[in-house]
Motif scaffolding. Structure first.
Motif, PDB file in Angstrom:
ATOM      1  N   UNK A 164       6.731   6.716 -10.045  1.00 23.41           N
ATOM      2  CA  UNK A 164       5.336   5.844 -10.650  1.00 23.41           C
ATOM      3  C   UNK A 164       5.013   6.819 -11.192  1.00 23.41           C
ATOM      4  N   UNK A 165       3.735   6.793 -12.085  1.00 19.13           N
ATOM      5  CA  UNK A 165       3.334   7.984 -12.660  1.00 19.13           C
ATOM      6  C   UNK A 165       2.004   8.267 -12.191  1.00 19.13           C
ATOM      7  N   UNK A 166       1.921   9.606 -13.223  1.00 20.19           N
ATOM      8  CA  UNK A 166       0.626  10.779 -12.811  1.00 20.19           C
ATOM      9  C   UNK A 166      -0.956  10.034 -13.118  1.00 20.19           C
ATOM     10  N   UNK A 167      -0.995   8.709 -12.755  1.00 22.26           N
ATOM     11  CA  UNK A 167      -2.084   8.723 -13.459  1.00 22.26           C
ATOM     12  C   UNK A 167      -2.781   8.015 -12.599  1.00 22.26           C
ATOM     13  N   UNK A 168      -1.830   7.349 -11.762  1.00 23.00           N
ATOM     14  CA  UNK A 168      -2.292   6.077 -10.749  1.00 23.00           C
ATOM     15  C   UNK A 168      -3.176   6.047  -9.627  1.00 23.00           C
ATOM     16  N   UNK A 169      -3.919   4.669  -9.722  1.00 26.54           N
ATOM     17  CA  UNK A 169      -4.816   5.080  -8.563  1.00 26.54           C
ATOM     18  C   UNK A 169      -4.218   4.896  -6.941  1.00 26.54           C
ATOM     19  N   UNK A 170      -5.330   5.443  -6.213  1.00 28.20           N
ATOM     20  CA  UNK A 170      -4.843   5.611  -4.835  1.00 28.20           C
ATOM     21  C   UNK A 170      -3.932   4.349  -4.667  1.00 28.20           C
ATOM     22  N   UNK A 171      -3.557   2.776  -4.697  1.00 29.16           N
ATOM     23  CA  UNK A 171      -3.533   1.903  -4.261  1.00 29.16           C
ATOM     24  C   UNK A 171      -1.493   2.212  -4.407  1.00 29.16           C
ATOM     25  N   UNK A 172      -1.965   2.711  -5.667  1.00 30.91           N
ATOM     26  CA  UNK A 172      -0.494   2.647  -6.465  1.00 30.91           C
ATOM     27  C   UNK A 172       0.614   3.643  -6.048  1.00 30.91           C
ATOM     28  N   UNK A 173      -0.281   4.884  -5.462  1.00 32.66           N
ATOM     29  CA  UNK A 173       0.822   6.096  -4.833  1.00 32.66           C
ATOM     30  C   UNK A 173       0.881   5.501  -2.770  1.00 32.66           C
ATOM     31  N   UNK A 174      -0.050   5.595  -2.367  1.00 35.69           N
ATOM     32  CA  UNK A 174       0.127   5.102  -1.216  1.00 35.69           C
ATOM     33  C   UNK A 174       1.144   4.205  -0.359  1.00 35.69           C
ATOM     34  N   UNK A 175       1.275   3.590  -1.082  1.00 30.60           N
ATOM     35  CA  UNK A 175       1.589   2.441  -0.077  1.00 30.60           C
ATOM     36  C   UNK A 175       3.538   2.923  -0.965  1.00 30.60           C
ATOM     37  N   UNK A 192       4.131   6.289  -0.812  1.00 30.66           N
ATOM     38  CA  UNK A 192       4.717   6.745  -0.403  1.00 30.66           C
ATOM     39  C   UNK A 192       5.073   6.458   1.307  1.00 30.66           C
ATOM     40  N   UNK A 193       4.511   5.413   1.909  1.00 33.67           N
ATOM     41  CA  UNK A 193       4.671   4.771   2.735  1.00 33.67           C
ATOM     42  C   UNK A 193       6.101   4.575   3.019  1.00 33.67           C
ATOM     43  N   UNK A 194       6.189   3.718   1.781  1.00 35.20           N
ATOM     44  CA  UNK A 194       7.589   3.164   1.895  1.00 35.20           C
ATOM     45  C   UNK A 194       8.647   4.447   1.724  1.00 35.20           C
ATOM     46  N   UNK A 195       8.520   5.399   1.304  1.00 32.91           N
ATOM     47  CA  UNK A 195      10.005   6.230   1.092  1.00 32.91           C
ATOM     48  C   UNK A 195       9.507   7.583   2.761  1.00 32.91           C
ATOM     49  N   UNK A 196       8.421   7.594   3.171  1.00 30.15           N
ATOM     50  CA  UNK A 196       8.574   8.250   4.565  1.00 30.15           C
ATOM     51  C   UNK A 196       9.632   7.047   5.606  1.00 30.15           C
ATOM     52  N   UNK A 197       9.581   6.132   5.279  1.00 27.97           N
ATOM     53  CA  UNK A 197      10.118   5.284   6.205  1.00 27.97           C
ATOM     54  C   UNK A 197      11.497   4.745   6.178  1.00 27.97           C
TER      55      UNK A 197
END
Ligand SMILES: *Cc1c(COP(=O)(O)O)cnc(C)c1O
Length: 407
Positions: free
Chosen positions: A119-130, A132-137
């Motif tokens: 992803x990029x350093x300028x993303x909206x939280x909605x293009x970060x957190x999903x 991160x959740x997937x990566x955790x899972x």
């Protein structure tokens, strides 16, 4: 722009006539949501007064006209983004829903331990957190394209992030915090050189920039109705047919099935496979009216008008003492983020509100961007097709006043 009838356009938006705190409303928070023209408001009324019925179900008359109207939206979206096929357009509840859908379904099918998502350093939280959740899972790894002090992504660093574990890339077209327009066509081509599909967050782009998904060759694209003069609670996920077909369904329920028994359920085909349950029918139907509205003016005309306003705003805002612009990328659109150094954005926002001026203050759902600039947040003025130089003048005098009071 001589043929841009701003008086008529403003008269289409009833809310622009109201006062806030005894002052005429100056609405400059369009990055958060846009106001709605009467064409959209009337369509919502009309839906409930004359058509209300569930879609894709009944054989009765009202259900048929509601279903037809809902499908008109799909067709308008297809044309608006120049998708190759109607069933590549999935109606969602918004950008957040679209990204979560891809993260879940693509993740389920194609992401394994040790895989990498960019992803990029300028993303909206909605293009970060999903992600991160997937990566955790899944035990996958999130990689981030770095951004420079102007708010431009480092393209060389991006190209270097790819390796044989890279499975998906997701980035925004236009930054909601900085206004940066990313060179997305080139970035998509870079990903494709590595055979990696791309998700494009177009939430801040579709209302300002003409988009052709086939020309961009983008694999998935998401956006929200409410930021493009349409209703809240509706959005779009575009996906290339082959990719959508390769994904498992998202939610299970009505409409997304072909046949259900307790032994086995078969899924409906595209687009319905991803549209479980009763959708937000009125919003789905009325998004078509927002698209019509934009098309009647023309996205290119809107962009030219907004760009002129954007330049005017920049030249005028330089008059404000201690102003510091956050985000100075060469290519930007509609979003102007700044601070008055020595003041807190929130205090400035409160003073502007007293003057009837709506801006957003804070981190704009992009905390990593604020962290990189070492600031808690910004004041963000974001433009739409109905804003005027008078709106900018009001903002500038409000900021002068805030600076006088706070500095
Ligand atoms: C607003 C926004 C989102 C989230 O949109 P919702 O409508 O809240 O789902 C995602 N990305 C960007 C760039 C946005 O501006």
């Amino acid at each position: 722009m001589s043929n841009y009838d701003i008086t008529r356009i403003r008269s289409d938006f009833p809310i622009l006539k109201r006062e806030v705190n005894g002052k005429p409303l100056v609405y400059l928070d369009n990055g958060a949501t846009t106001q709605k023209p009467k064409q959209v408001i009337d369509a919502i009324d009309h839906y409930y007064a004359d058509m209300n019925s569930n879609v894709h179900r009944g054989v009765h008359y009202l259900s048929q006209i509601s279903t037809d109207a809902f499908e008109v939206t799909r067709q308008k979206v297809k044309d608006f983004i120049h998708a190759a096929q109607l069933h590549e357009v999935i109606i969602t509840s918004g950008t957040t829903h679209g990204i979560n859908l891809i993260a879940t379904c693509f993740g389920q099918a194609f992401i394994h331990e040790g895989d990498e998502i960019i992803i990029s350093a300028m993303e909206h939280h909605s293009n970060i957190v999903p992600w991160q959740m997937l990566c955790d899972f899944k035990g996958a790894v999130l990689r981030v394209i770095p951004m420079d002090e102007h708010g431009e992504l480092d393209q060389a660093a991006y190209a270097n992030l790819f390796n044989e574990r890279t499975k998906l890339v997701s980035f925004t077209y236009v930054s909601n915090a900085l206004g940066t327009i990313n060179p997305v066509k080139q970035m998509i081509a870079t990903a494709h050189q590595h055979n990696v599909p791309v998700v494009l967050d177009a939430a801040q782009a579709v209302q300002h920039i003409k988009i052709d998904v086939q020309d961009l060759d983008v694999d998935f694209m998401v956006f929200s109705g409410h930021k493009m003069y349409g209703p809240t609670g509706v959005g779009v996920l575009y996906g290339k047919e082959a990719l959508l077909n390769a994904l498992p369904p998202y939610q299970g329920g009505g409409d997304m099935i072909k046949e259900v028994t307790f032994a086995k359920t078969t899924y409906n085909e595209l687009p319905f496979k991803f549209e479980a349950g009763t959708p937000n029918i009125e919003a789905g139907i009325c998004l078509a009216f927002a698209i019509d509205y934009i098309n009647e003016i023309g996205v290119e005309n809107i962009k030219a008008y907004e760009d002129e306003l954007f330049d005017y705003a920049h030249s005028r805002l330089r008059e404000i003492p201690n102003i510091r612009f956050i985000g100075t990328a060469e290519k930007r659109s509609s979003v102007i983020s700044f601070l008055i150094e020595g003041t807190h954005p929130y205090d400035v926002g409160v003073i502007l509100d007293k003057l009837g001026i709506a801006v957003r203050t804070g981190h704009h759902c992009a905390q990593p961007v604020m962290d990189q600039f070492g600031i808690p947040g910004t004041i963000r003025a974001s433009l739409a097709l109905y804003n005027t130089k008078e709106d900018i003048d009001a903002l500038v005098s409000g900021l002068q006043r805030a600076a006088n009071m706070l500095l």
